[in-house]
Write a protein that holds these residues in place. Structure first.
Motif, PDB file in Angstrom:
ATOM      1  N   ASN A 132       4.407   7.802  -7.863  1.00  0.00           N
ATOM      2  CA  ASN A 132       3.788   7.545  -6.561  1.00  0.00           C
ATOM      3  C   ASN A 132       4.759   6.922  -5.571  1.00  0.00           C
ATOM      4  N   THR A 144       3.174   3.429  -9.370  1.00  0.00           N
ATOM      5  CA  THR A 144       3.900   4.101 -10.446  1.00  0.00           C
ATOM      6  C   THR A 144       5.205   4.635  -9.874  1.00  0.00           C
ATOM      7  N   GLU A 196       0.214   4.581   0.197  1.00  0.00           N
ATOM      8  CA  GLU A 196      -0.053   5.588   1.232  1.00  0.00           C
ATOM      9  C   GLU A 196       0.390   5.102   2.607  1.00  0.00           C
ATOM     10  N   ARG A 233      -0.832   1.644 -18.822  1.00  0.00           N
ATOM     11  CA  ARG A 233      -1.460   1.573 -17.496  1.00  0.00           C
ATOM     12  C   ARG A 233      -2.775   2.350 -17.441  1.00  0.00           C
ATOM     13  N   GLY A 234      -3.615   1.959 -16.495  1.00  0.00           N
ATOM     14  CA  GLY A 234      -4.883   2.650 -16.294  1.00  0.00           C
ATOM     15  C   GLY A 234      -4.693   3.958 -15.538  1.00  0.00           C
ATOM     16  N   GLU A 235      -5.739   4.753 -15.518  1.00  0.00           N
ATOM     17  CA  GLU A 235      -5.658   6.076 -14.879  1.00  0.00           C
ATOM     18  C   GLU A 235      -5.459   5.975 -13.371  1.00  0.00           C
ATOM     19  N   ASN A 236      -5.962   4.943 -12.753  1.00  0.00           N
ATOM     20  CA  ASN A 236      -5.910   4.827 -11.294  1.00  0.00           C
ATOM     21  C   ASN A 236      -4.830   3.864 -10.810  1.00  0.00           C
ATOM     22  N   GLU A 237      -3.804   3.654 -11.618  1.00  0.00           N
ATOM     23  CA  GLU A 237      -2.716   2.769 -11.225  1.00  0.00           C
ATOM     24  C   GLU A 237      -2.021   3.322  -9.983  1.00  0.00           C
ATOM     25  N   GLU A 238      -1.963   2.535  -8.927  1.00  0.00           N
ATOM     26  CA  GLU A 238      -1.374   2.987  -7.667  1.00  0.00           C
ATOM     27  C   GLU A 238       0.146   2.924  -7.692  1.00  0.00           C
ATOM     28  N   ASP A 269       0.849  -1.196   0.000  1.00  0.00           N
ATOM     29  CA  ASP A 269       0.000   0.000   0.000  1.00  0.00           C
ATOM     30  C   ASP A 269       0.884   1.245   0.000  1.00  0.00           C
TER      31      ASP A 269
END
Length: 481
Positions: free
Chosen positions: A255, A252, A217, A245-250, A215
């Protein structure tokens, strides 16, 4: 009396002259720059000048801009280029180059953190830890892949992934992040290697008291413990290319770097050293996939932007270094009559690897209609719909199409990924129309770039080889390599 007055005047003039000379000498002595408290070290794996320029030209064309849209790091005032050969080859690999960038010592290809005789080397991460800095390492490939491993590992064989995990556990690295933990299925099948899975290596890290986290965060907010952040802890699986990748890929690179900065900011009273590697850039260049490579260069620039934003709050305490380990692919721009037609590349919507995966799925589902495969090439690479295909070219593609159905059909080996020949040749047709080409599926000996901003940046103008980069960073931090 007159004689005494002359002596006094002469003595006064001599004193004034001496004082003036001392002032000139003092001004001539360079003053040591302020020690950077926060050091960002960015490595674009496989990135050289044409990858960068190609990205800028591609971005400009996609935006419809009239002037070239420059990447943030190419606008740094301090710019240089360096050599990168290893002791064993004029063309280095990521292990030897990573060792040079981490320790300031040249070594043989496949060596990580050891010299040509196998002696362990101190790294810039070791220097940082000794000076009280917290150390972070971020990549978008495996945390025990060649480049990140060079900052903590010591082995004469880059494919010794389990031993590199042990080296990481024994290191002072406070925060590490990447796609996965590479297992022995990723390396050569040799009896001397310990047979391990990603899940087993993940458990080894947890048993060492390190917080292995999936996770993003949560990882950023952990306090008082070492952190390993990965996207996959059960299988050796990498995050997708940026273009796929999709728009909501955590998970990256951006990130993961954000999480590292947040973690290090609350854990590091005396400052931090953070290395960030854009490793997928090298993967796509090995596949000769230009558009996918341009997207990965943009990802690197987006991550550099985090450091630039951080530096706004710590303007006199931050050093940002952006470089590369080697060039991959031998990218050529504008081979066709002095023209570069980047507008043609707008037709590519996915990576070559994704096209190959689509073809393989269709094959496994029993789809054998050539027109169905042509539609995939048209929708994803623009062939026929945007890019004209000659009869000879379609004949070649049709021949490759039949190879898909062979049980052990030929594949194009891009080192980390394999593509169907029909995908590879389709991509070459697209690139040809853009006036873009490649000379290799592997590395070349081209110079690598160096861009620097912040505390002590001018010192990097003296760098001539990549080994001098970590030595300069260490010196500015108050240490030595």
């Amino acid at each position: 009396m007159k004689r005494q007055t002359k002596l006094i005047i002469g003595l006064a003039l001599s004193i004034i002259s001496l004082c003036f000379s001392i002032l000139l000498i003092t001004d001539a002595i360079p003053t040591s720059p302020k020690k950077p408290k926060y050091v960002f070290y960015f490595i674009g794996d496989g990135m050289s000048f044409n990858h960068i320029l190609g990205t800028e030209l591609y971005n400009t064309e996609m935006a419809g801009a009239s002037e070239t849209l420059r990447l943030n790091f190419t606008q740094f005032d301090t710019r240089n280029f360096v050599t990168n050969y290893s002791t064993s080859n004029l063309v280095t690999d990521s292990a030897a180059a990573g060792t040079a960038l981490a320790s300031g010592v040249k070594t043989a290809n496949a060596h990580i953190g050891v010299d040509v005789d196998g002696n362990e080397l101190r790294t810039i991460a070791d220097v940082a830890s000794e000076l009280g800095y917290k150390v972070g390492l971020v990549t978008n490939v495996g945390i025990n892949h060649a480049t990140p491993s060079c900052f903590y590992g010591h082995t004469a064989d880059r494919f010794g992934f389990p031993s590199l995990v042990d080296d990481y556990i024994a290191s002072d690295v406070a925060f590490i992040a990447g796609s996965t933990i590479m297992d022995m299925k990723s390396g050569p099948l040799d009896p001397k290697y310990e047979r391990t899975t990603t899940a087993q290596l993940a458990e080894r890290i947890r048993n060492a008291g390190i917080e292995l986290c999936l996770d993003v965060e949560k990882a950023a907010k952990i306090s008082g413990r070492r952190v390993a952040l990965v996207a996959h802890d059960k299988e050796n699986k990498h995050v997708p290319y940026v273009i796929d990748r999709g728009e909501n890929e955590e998970h990256t690179l951006v990130n993961h770097a954000k999480a590292a900065i947040e973690y290090l900011s609350h854990e590091a009273e005396d400052g931090f050293f953070l290395m960030v590697e854009e490793g997928k850039l090298d993967y796509s260049a090995h596949e000769q996939d230009a558009v996918t490579t341009f997207h990965e260069v943009n990802e690197l620039a987006a991550t550099v932007e985090l450091a630039l934003e951080f530096a706004k709050h710590h303007p006199d305490e931050t050093l940002i270094v952006v470089t590369s380990d080697h060039e991959t692919g031998g990218m050529s721009l504008g081979w066709d009559h002095y023209e570069i037609r980047m507008n043609v590349l707008a037709a590519q919507k996915t990576s070559a690897l994704q096209v190959t995966k689509t073809f393989q799925r269709m094959r496994d589902e029993g789809v054998r209609d050539w027109n169905a495969y042509k539609r995939v090439l048209s929708d994803n690479l623009g062939l026929w719909s945007v890019v004209p295909v000659t009869k000879e070219e379609e004949k070649l593609l049709l021949h490759d199409f039949y190879d898909i159905f062979l049980k052990y059909g030929p594949m194009v080996d891009g080192l980390y990924n394999k593509n169907e020949f029909v995908t590879y040749h389709a991509l070459r047709i697209l690139n040809k129309h853009a006036s873009l080409d490649w000379t290799s599926l592997y590395h070349t000996g081209m110079y690598t770039p160096l861009f620097v901003k912040g505390v002590g940046e001018k010192a990097f103008l003296e760098c001539r080889d990549q080994t001098e980069i970590p030595k300069t960073i260490a010196s500015l931090m108050g240490g030595q390599l």
